[in-house]
Scaffold this motif. Structure first.
Motif, PDB file in Angstrom:
ATOM      1  N   UNK A  77       0.854  -1.193   0.000  1.00 47.59           N
ATOM      2  CA  UNK A  77       0.000   0.000   0.000  1.00 47.59           C
ATOM      3  C   UNK A  77       0.886   1.239   0.000  1.00 47.59           C
ATOM      4  N   UNK A  78       0.597   2.163  -0.905  1.00 46.80           N
ATOM      5  CA  UNK A  78       1.440   3.350  -1.037  1.00 46.80           C
ATOM      6  C   UNK A  78       1.046   4.453  -0.062  1.00 46.80           C
ATOM      7  N   UNK A  79      -0.218   4.637   0.174  1.00 39.60           N
ATOM      8  CA  UNK A  79      -0.668   5.719   1.054  1.00 39.60           C
ATOM      9  C   UNK A  79      -1.848   5.211   1.871  1.00 39.60           C
ATOM     10  N   UNK A  80      -1.594   4.495   2.964  1.00 32.71           N
ATOM     11  CA  UNK A  80      -2.700   3.924   3.743  1.00 32.71           C
ATOM     12  C   UNK A  80      -3.642   5.011   4.239  1.00 32.71           C
ATOM     13  N   UNK A  81      -4.932   4.714   4.194  1.00 27.90           N
ATOM     14  CA  UNK A  81      -5.950   5.675   4.564  1.00 27.90           C
ATOM     15  C   UNK A  81      -6.657   5.241   5.839  1.00 27.90           C
ATOM     16  N   UNK A  82      -7.203   6.228   6.530  1.00 29.74           N
ATOM     17  CA  UNK A  82      -7.961   5.964   7.744  1.00 29.74           C
ATOM     18  C   UNK A  82      -9.443   6.173   7.462  1.00 29.74           C
ATOM     19  N   UNK A  83     -10.264   5.758   8.401  1.00 32.63           N
ATOM     20  CA  UNK A  83     -11.702   6.006   8.267  1.00 32.63           C
ATOM     21  C   UNK A  83     -11.933   7.509   8.132  1.00 32.63           C
ATOM     22  N   UNK A  84     -12.697   7.941   7.138  1.00 33.96           N
ATOM     23  CA  UNK A  84     -12.884   9.387   6.925  1.00 33.96           C
ATOM     24  C   UNK A  84     -13.625  10.086   8.062  1.00 33.96           C
ATOM     25  N   UNK A  85     -14.295   9.319   8.919  1.00 30.84           N
ATOM     26  CA  UNK A  85     -15.009   9.932  10.037  1.00 30.84           C
ATOM     27  C   UNK A  85     -14.038  10.248  11.176  1.00 30.84           C
ATOM     28  N   UNK A  86     -14.267  11.351  11.851  1.00 26.89           N
ATOM     29  CA  UNK A  86     -13.463  11.695  13.014  1.00 26.89           C
ATOM     30  C   UNK A  86     -13.794  10.763  14.170  1.00 26.89           C
TER      31      UNK A  86
ATOM     32  N   UNK B 264       3.105   7.181  12.276  1.00 23.32           N
ATOM     33  CA  UNK B 264       2.605   7.171  10.910  1.00 23.32           C
ATOM     34  C   UNK B 264       1.757   5.938  10.642  1.00 23.32           C
ATOM     35  N   UNK B 265       0.977   5.996   9.581  1.00 24.38           N
ATOM     36  CA  UNK B 265       0.007   4.934   9.302  1.00 24.38           C
ATOM     37  C   UNK B 265       0.644   3.678   8.709  1.00 24.38           C
ATOM     38  N   UNK B 266       1.940   3.745   8.387  1.00 33.91           N
ATOM     39  CA  UNK B 266       2.668   2.541   8.006  1.00 33.91           C
ATOM     40  C   UNK B 266       3.539   2.044   9.158  1.00 33.91           C
ATOM     41  N   UNK B 267       3.436   2.700  10.306  1.00 33.42           N
ATOM     42  CA  UNK B 267       4.124   2.319  11.551  1.00 33.42           C
ATOM     43  C   UNK B 267       5.639   2.381  11.459  1.00 33.42           C
TER      44      UNK B 267
END
Length: 558
Positions: free
Chosen positions: A296-305, A425-428
């Protein structure tokens, strides 16, 4: 001794674009905005004149500095300002001093030496890494002169080039190189800057083979074995195909070859109209099938806060009204009377701070107290479920807590009297931190080194220094795999937000009044105010999305 301002534009420049002509500003204030992307269709070729007959030393020096705006043919025009012997020695590609043009001064030191006092805005290292300076005091750069057939020429100069920031964005392009996290699940970007768009693909491959930047190296891996070389030492492009020929190692492991191909594809496709990469190893086409699944190049999080309103912990509804609890998590978090939290991978665990310390809540399990120390900042949690915790007044006492109960305190590469926030970071692979040291607030990122079992060994010994930030340190957030943001408080309750591309530029903007916490979303800035309003960026201003919020939590992908 003569001292005067170096002319902002000593010669006329003409920029030829594919569609016609356009002028390039070489003076004036730095303008906000994104630098031109690496795959910009209209690469600029700056035409600069060589030395004029009878030119003075100062005119030769100004002309030389300006001529370095054209990297064509290995800075051919700039070398015309040098003696023949020094022209062969000068290392134009050994980096750059990026300065504030308005503050640049020229000094006649003696009859054959001139000095430029350059106030650094940044530095470009030989490997193409862009760095913010530790201090911004002027740097003296000496240039020596000789007469050649009655004309002044430069016989000695600093390595690399001197260029102002506006010129830098016209001459250099940013290119993210991609390495891998130790689990091979994620691509991790390492942004570099190179001049000469016709040779960018070669610079990229050579940089990949040389390895990640020093600060990043402990947290990532490269598929390329040591000793591998590019032979021939160029990457030709024909019909959208970049040909990369590597020699120097035995390439017998299929997974290694697949990861090498994946790294090259991620780093090269899209650069200068490259559609694919043809890899040969010791003269042989490996014919390896594509790597699946692709990292995965740019891991994403849930768009909700993720928020807490004093009663419920969970996802804020997209309408801004109501909170959706997280099954197996939310009720336990609420019983802790939390004051801060970070949500882990796939929402299966959450690190929680309350008045008694830092806890971990795992799905359908009781809360476990991890860190009972006083004055802790909001904890961070990474993709392996490891919780990170540090006291605000003891920034050198960072500790981690693994899911099986193992724990350790690790040395840190940063300094400061207090620390306001940390986030993984989201890739840890990296940790961002916002610190204060007396009247200085600074923003750093360090790599996370892990052992073969995935447990943290510590942080890398070198940090990437980001932009100094005005005001009182408040919070930090990841926006995506390449960018972070901070929020600081300034006089009168105002706030300032700085967004920083790792290995690139920092930009700042006014935040909402009385802001206290920041969240990056998926490059979607959100700020919580002291009054409990969750504000989102809207154009140049801020819009209230929800009210009555106690805190907003960071997230790992899920």
């Amino acid at each position: 001794m003569m001292r005067r301002r170096l002319a902002a534009a000593s010669v006329a420049l003409v920029a030829l674009l594919l569609a016609g002509c356009a002028s390039i500003p070489t003076s004036g204030p730095v303008q906000a905005g994104d630098p031109q992307s690496a795959d910009a269709a209209n690469d600029v070729d700056i035409l600069v004149p060589g030395p004029a007959d009878g030119a003075t030393q100062s005119e030769i020096l100004e002309g030389f500095i300006t001529a370095a705006l054209s990297p064509r043919n290995n800075y051919q025009v700039a070398r015309e300002f040098l003696t023949a012997e020094f022209a062969d020695e000068w290392q134009a590609d050994a980096g750059a001093t990026i300065d504030v043009l308005a503050d640049r001064e020229l000094v006649a030191v003696n009859e054959t030496t001139m000095r430029v006092d350059a106030t650094p805005a940044a530095a470009l290292l030989e490997n193409g890494q862009y760095e913010e300076p530790d201090v911004r005091t002027p740097i003296p750069l000496d240039y020596r002169f000789e007469q050649v057939d009655g004309e002044w020429r430069i016989s000695s100069a600093p390595t690399g080039i001197l260029i102002d920031r506006i010129g830098f964005t016209q001459v250099f392009r940013e290119y993210p190189l991609y390495f891998l996290d130790p689990t091979f699940e994620y691509f991790v970007p390492d942004v570099r800057w190179f001049s000469g768009p016709e040779s960018a693909q070669t610079s990229i491959v050579q940089a990949i083979l040389a390895g990640p930047a020093e600060w990043l190296a402990p947290g990532v891996v490269s598929a390329f074995p040591e000793g591998v070389e590019l032979d021939p030492a160029a990457v030709p492009v024909s019909g959208g195909v970049a040909s990369v020929s590597l020699v120097g190692a035995a390439f017998e492991d299929l997974s290694t070859v697949q990861r090498m191909q994946a790294q090259l594809d991620a780093s090269l496709v899209g650069v200068r109209n490259i559609d694919s990469v043809a890899l040969t190893l010791n003269g042989v086409d490996p014919a390896a099938p594509p790597l699946t699944p692709e990292p995965v190049r740019n891991p994403r999080v849930d768009p909700r806060s993720v928020v807490y309103d004093g009663e419920t912990f969970g996802y804020l509804a997209t309408s801004g009204e109501g909170i959706d609890p997280i099954a197996g998590i939310s009720d336990t978090v609420a019983t802790l009377a939390p004051t801060g939290a970070s949500l882990g991978l796939d929402a299966e665990a959450v690190a929680v701070r309350n008045e008694n310390g830092v806890w971990v809540v795992r799905s359908d399990e009781e809360a476990v107290l991890l860190d009972p120390r006083d004055g802790l900042v909001t904890p961070a949690i990474d993709g392996q479920g490891v919780v990170w915790s540090v006291p605000a007044n003891l920034p050198d006492q960072l500790a981690w807590f693994a899911p099986d109960g193992d724990t350790a305190q690790v040395p840190v590469p940063w300094s400061g009297s207090t620390i306001a926030a940390i986030e993984v970071s989201r890739d840890s692979t990296r940790m961002a931190a916002l610190l204060s040291d007396g009247g200085r607030t600074h923003f750093v990122v360090a790599s996370i080194e892990r052992g073969a079992d995935g447990r943290p060994v510590g942080l890398g010994p070198t940090v990437l220094d980001l932009a100094d930030v005005p005001g009182t340190a408040l919070d930090v957030a990841w926006l995506d795999s390449r960018s972070v943001a901070s929020i600081t408080g300034i006089d009168g309750g105002a706030t300032r937000i700085v967004t920083q591309e790792l290995g690139g530029f920092a930009r700042d903007r006014d935040g909402p009044a009385s802001g206290v916490l920041i969240d990056g979303g998926n490059n979607d800035l959100r700020v919580l105010t002291a009054a409990g309003d969750l504000d989102v960026a809207s154009g140049v201003g801020w819009q209230v999305r929800a009210g009555g919020i106690r805190f907003i939590a960071s997230q790992q992908p899920g």
